[in-house]
Design a protein around this motif. Structure first.
Motif, short mmCIF file in Angstrom:
data_model
loop_
_atom_site.label_atom_id
_atom_site.label_comp_id
_atom_site.label_asym_id
_atom_site.label_seq_id
_atom_site.Cartn_x
_atom_site.Cartn_y
_atom_site.Cartn_z
N ASN A 1 55.32 67.13 51.53
CA ASN A 1 54.12 66.77 52.26
C ASN A 1 53.25 65.74 51.57
O ASN A 1 52.48 65.04 52.21
N GLY B 1 55.72 65.03 55.23
CA GLY B 1 56.96 65.67 55.64
C GLY B 1 56.76 66.96 56.42
O GLY B 1 57.53 67.25 57.35
N CYS B 2 55.75 67.74 56.08
CA CYS B 2 55.56 69.03 56.75
C CYS B 2 54.95 68.86 58.14
O CYS B 2 55.11 69.73 59.00
N ASN C 1 53.30 71.16 48.40
CA ASN C 1 53.45 71.58 49.78
C ASN C 1 52.48 72.72 50.11
O ASN C 1 52.12 73.50 49.23
N SER D 1 64.19 71.28 56.04
CA SER D 1 64.12 70.30 57.10
C SER D 1 64.69 70.84 58.41
O SER D 1 65.36 71.88 58.44
N GLU D 2 64.41 70.12 59.46
CA GLU D 2 65.00 70.42 60.77
C GLU D 2 66.53 70.46 60.66
O GLU D 2 67.11 69.71 59.88
N SER E 1 57.39 73.82 60.98
CA SER E 1 56.63 74.24 59.80
C SER E 1 55.30 74.88 60.14
O SER E 1 54.66 75.49 59.28
N GLN F 1 53.15 70.77 62.74
CA GLN F 1 53.43 69.68 63.67
C GLN F 1 52.57 69.82 64.92
O GLN F 1 52.41 70.93 65.44
N SER G 1 59.63 74.86 54.17
CA SER G 1 59.89 73.52 53.68
C SER G 1 61.29 72.98 53.94
O SER G 1 61.55 71.81 53.65
N ALA H 1 60.47 63.99 55.73
CA ALA H 1 60.92 65.22 56.38
C ALA H 1 62.37 65.52 56.11
O ALA H 1 62.87 66.59 56.52
N ASP I 1 62.56 59.26 54.01
CA ASP I 1 62.00 60.07 55.09
C ASP I 1 61.46 61.35 54.48
O ASP I 1 62.22 62.16 53.96
N ARG J 1 61.28 69.17 53.34
CA ARG J 1 60.07 68.46 53.73
C ARG J 1 59.16 68.37 52.49
O ARG J 1 58.94 69.37 51.82
#
Length: 264
Positions: free
Chosen positions: A116, A144-145, A90, A225-226, A186, A189, A223, A63, A61, A114
């Motif tokens: 990218n 990812g970003c 990134n 992640s959530e 980021s 999205q 960068s 992200a 994944d 993340r």
């Protein structure tokens, strides 16, 4: 219609280019431009012994790419006091700057990033004397970003700033995990309803303390992640652990936990 011989002659240069790239490895061109921006003309040594970096060759994944940093115990001194994590490709390459607390000994630290596009991920460690040492890994990941958040905005807001702490051992050197609930947008999205980009909103600073002693602190870019999550080694001594954070809107979050992970 082109003959097979002509098609083969046209394809050979491309084939040799691909082979040459495979033999020489991924390009370092981006890093050549980034290095002066972050470190000027300072020498960066790639000799082992100060820091190691572990990352998946191909991320499941983009992200949520797990990155593990390992700082071995330095028997001869010149302790690592800070480390900068950079994702070359990134949009904002500087992922985080980690600063260690005063504890000596080996230190392991893990986080999720993340990524990218296919990119080198680098950690540049700085010692007490100002020497720089680098480790790197090439990660195959894309998007990812710009990957959409896994939670809807209402759920993310309802849980904003909530924290968790978990220790995986008793007394002595142990591993722990700290987590901060935050969407960590980021800025890349897209809202699937409005078709507009969600403004960047992310955790900029983190500090984790054990009693009155700092374990580590972070200065972050977009960068992470959530729901930023960190795993780290520390000396489990029964003292409470406090997590403090600030985000890009200036909001502060903090929570204190007992040694066994129960919130105060």
């Amino acid at each position: 219609m082109p003959s097979r011989r002509l098609m083969l002659q046209c394809a050979l240069p491309l084939l040799w280019t691909v082979v040459a790239q495979a033999e020489s490895g991924p390009s370092q061109d981006t890093w050549t431009g980034l290095k002066p921006m972050f470190f000027g003309d300072r020498t960066i040594d790639e000799a082992p012994g100060y820091v190691a970096l572990e990352a998946p060759k191909r991320a499941e994944d983009a992200a949520l790419v797990p990155i593990d940093l390992k700082f071995p115990r330095r028997e001869t001194g010149d302790r690592v006091v800070a480390a900068t994590v950079i994702v070359d490709e990134n949009p904002s390459p500087l992922a985080t700057t980690l600063r260690r607390g005063a504890l000596d000994g080996a230190f392991d630290f893990g986080l999720r990033l993340r990524v990218n596009s296919y990119s080198y991920v680098r950690v540049i460690a700085e010692t007490e004397t100002g020497a720089l040492h680098m480790a790197k890994a090439f990660v195959k990941a894309a998007g990812g970003c710009s990957a959409p958040a896994s939670k809807d905005p209402e759920e993310a807001t309802a849980n904003l700033g909530k924290m968790k702490f978990r220790s995986f051992a008793g007394q002595g050197m142990a591993e722990a995990q700290a987590m901060i609930r935050h969407p960590n947008y980021s800025g890349m999205q897209m809202d699937q309803i409005t078709r507009l980009y969600t403004p960047a909103w992310y955790v900029t600073q983190v500090a984790v303390r054990q009693g009155d002693r700092l374990l580590f602190s972070l200065e972050n870019g977009i960068s992470l992640s959530e729901d930023p999550t960190f795993r780290f080694t520390y000396a489990a001594n029964g003292q409470p652990v406090r997590i403090e954070a600030k985000d890009s809107k200036g909001a502060d979050y903090a929570q204190t936990f007992s040694a066994d992970g129960a919130a105060y």
